[in-house]
Design a protein around this motif. Sequence first.
Motif, PDB file in Angstrom:
ATOM      1  N   LYS A  13     -26.899  68.462  51.550  1.00  0.00           N
ATOM      2  CA  LYS A  13     -27.273  68.983  50.294  1.00  0.00           C
ATOM      3  C   LYS A  13     -28.751  69.001  50.226  1.00  0.00           C
ATOM      4  CE  LYS A  13     -26.185  70.110  45.744  1.00  0.00           C
ATOM      5  NZ  LYS A  13     -25.045  69.715  44.715  1.00  0.00           N
ATOM      6  N   ALA A  14     -29.092  67.656  50.198  1.00  0.00           N
ATOM      7  CA  ALA A  14     -30.572  67.131  50.241  1.00  0.00           C
ATOM      8  C   ALA A  14     -31.525  67.762  51.376  1.00  0.00           C
ATOM      9  CB  ALA A  14     -30.692  65.766  50.351  1.00  0.00           C
ATOM     10  N   THR A  17     -31.970  71.372  50.330  1.00  0.00           N
ATOM     11  CA  THR A  17     -32.799  71.535  49.393  1.00  0.00           C
ATOM     12  C   THR A  17     -34.319  71.018  49.960  1.00  0.00           C
ATOM     13  OG1 THR A  17     -31.125  70.446  48.153  1.00  0.00           O
ATOM     14  CG2 THR A  17     -33.394  70.679  46.925  1.00  0.00           C
TER      15      THR A  17
END
Lengths: 281, 393
Positions: A13-14, A17
């Motif tokens: 997810k990071a 992002t």
Amino acid sequence: MAVIGTKAPGGLKARWTLIDIIVVVYALVPVLWILSLSFKTKDTLADRNFFPREWTWQNYIDIFNTSEFLRALLNSIGIAVIATVIAVVLGTMAAYAIARLDFPGKRLLVGVSLLIAMFPQVSLVTPLFEMERSLGLFDTWPGLILPYITFALPLAIYTLSAFFREIPWELEKAAKMDGATPAQAFRRVIAPLAAPGVFTTAILVFIFCWNDFLFAISLTSTTASRTVPAALSFFQGSSRFEDPTGTVSAAAVVITIPIILFVLFFQRRIVAGLTSGAVKG
Amino acid sequence: MAEIVLDKVTKRYPDGALAVSEVDIRIADGEFVILVGPSGCGKSTTLNMIAGLEDITEGELRIDGERVNERAPKDRDIAMVFQSYALYPHMSVRENMAFPLRLAKVDKETVRQKVEEAARILDLTQHLDRKPGNLSGGQRQRVAMGRAIVRDPKAFLMDEPLSNLDAKLRVQMRTSVAKLQKRLGTTTVYVTHDQTEAMTLGDRVVVMRGGLVQQIGSPQSLYEQPANLFVAGFIGSPSMNFLPATLADGHLHTPLGDFPLTDRVRRLAETANAPRELIMGLRPEHFEDAGLLDDAEKARGGTFTASVDVLESMGSDKYAYFTVEGETATSAELEELAAESGSTEMTDNGSQVVTRLSAASGARIGSDLTVWFDPDKIHLFDPQDGRTLTYSS
Ligand SMILES: Nc1ncnc2c1ncn2[C@@H]1O[C@H](COP(=O)(O)OP(=O)(O)OP(=O)(O)O)[C@@H](O)[C@H]1O
Ligand SMILES: [Mg+2]
């Protein structure tokens, strides 16, 4: 937006992002820079600071005080709106026919419109210039509206026929069985369902007309029909010896605003999956 | 309400496909008629021609004695329920059902009354203001029915209206469709490829195959007196057993053994000029475990002994599957039926026989069982053209 499903592991997810941020920043930096330039005073224009040290509205006041810019804005709005309306109306009819009817020459029509879409516009500029000169269309509104319609139609037909194909044909049959004439079936069943498609297409076509520089610069010569993108290149600032960067930036920001508004305003309508639930699904 | 007559109606699609060929059907006022047949046999095409959604290539369609071939769907006053329901997604349930009435310029108050009345009948009252997209499959199906019934059309046409529902709901809706039709007394033509639906719903069933009508009759008469191999195999579940048979001196030689024809069968076979080589058909319920019968009964019929391949106990009965040695019956119809039902279990050394035995039967998988059958119940078919030789219809 790139993260699909909430169960993605934290690291993934990071990473997404981060990638998203990089892409957005990369795309937005020039725009923000222009925004920043438009608020700078004449003396600080070249100070290489991202945030203006002195904020000013002067550039905006200046452009709205020049008749040149106002006239160009009027030309831009008028020409883009008229071209969009005509292209979308014609495109809707053509797309409906392509999606729903079998008629001789259908493949040819689709082929030709594809051809137009792929034709290099630059190669048409000179012949168009000559033709418009001899027809008296040069440097007039119709002189820009006509080529815009030509090049916007394939776009409109493609987008719209995709939307029409999405609408289950059985809805039209059902309307007929319920006692509707073909016109009533179109107006009360097909048109409301096609509305999101028509809006999307209209926005795309409008943006195409609004952003065009090539035809605008080649087929106009005075403020009679010069649109903003072309007019920008003629900007002089308030006196001959002034650096026009600030005013050009302000004008660029002003003409970007309608596009942003359009997208924000119609976004919900574009996204609406209005046809869900029509059939078993 | 209306009488609908199809008079040698033929449909040829522009690409040359002959979808429906010279169909003759007379549908009486208030009758519930089912069109049934395998996929691609022309059921939907026939229905669409009645509706006016497809042109009729040849022949005549009459509603109440009037030729309507050239009339647009909206001038035929017929309502249709589509397989996909075709609800208008941008309208609420109420607006969907009111749509035909509003087009007919009925005044607002009447529209409201009729919609609410239909909603009450179909148990949709609490959903009237919802959008179709938010309804369950069964509810959508009822909205589609509601849209059809609000305006009291001359006839209802339904194209597989229940096929998108799950099995249990389908059975429920089947009953309510039948009740609704009886209550309204509106002429209805209903298309399905499910023979159970066909048997349970209709006053009369039209069996179609390859664009041709095979037989028209009440469900019972189709079951008892199929006009040909195709109807015999299509109607009934599990379907009729087919075995090759040879007729000689009033005796039938079959893989189940040799036995004399009963008087009734012999008379019919003689009248029909039966050839030597035949296909014999016998329904599963005309078999019984021989051990459960007394001698007198047993003597009246034939018996065979074979080992049980598969046994399905249904509580009230047992279905026992056998493989009997010998050649298998072959004909174009049987091949098509096998393809339709997807049964590829063509055993290479014999034919499968399905029997329905009493629950008391002691049949066990893998062990031999002697099975009795009733020779008076056999059907004989001509392998060449598939026509029946044992019933005159
Ligand atoms: N628009 C069309 N153009 C050409 N041929 C068609 C068209 N529609 C149907 N057909 C052909 O007509 C025949 C009958 O089709 P129809 O849709 O009536 O079958 P059906 O009995 O309703 O089948 P199903 O149970 O699969 O719905 C088929 O062989 C089909 O291929
Ligand atoms: Mg069909």
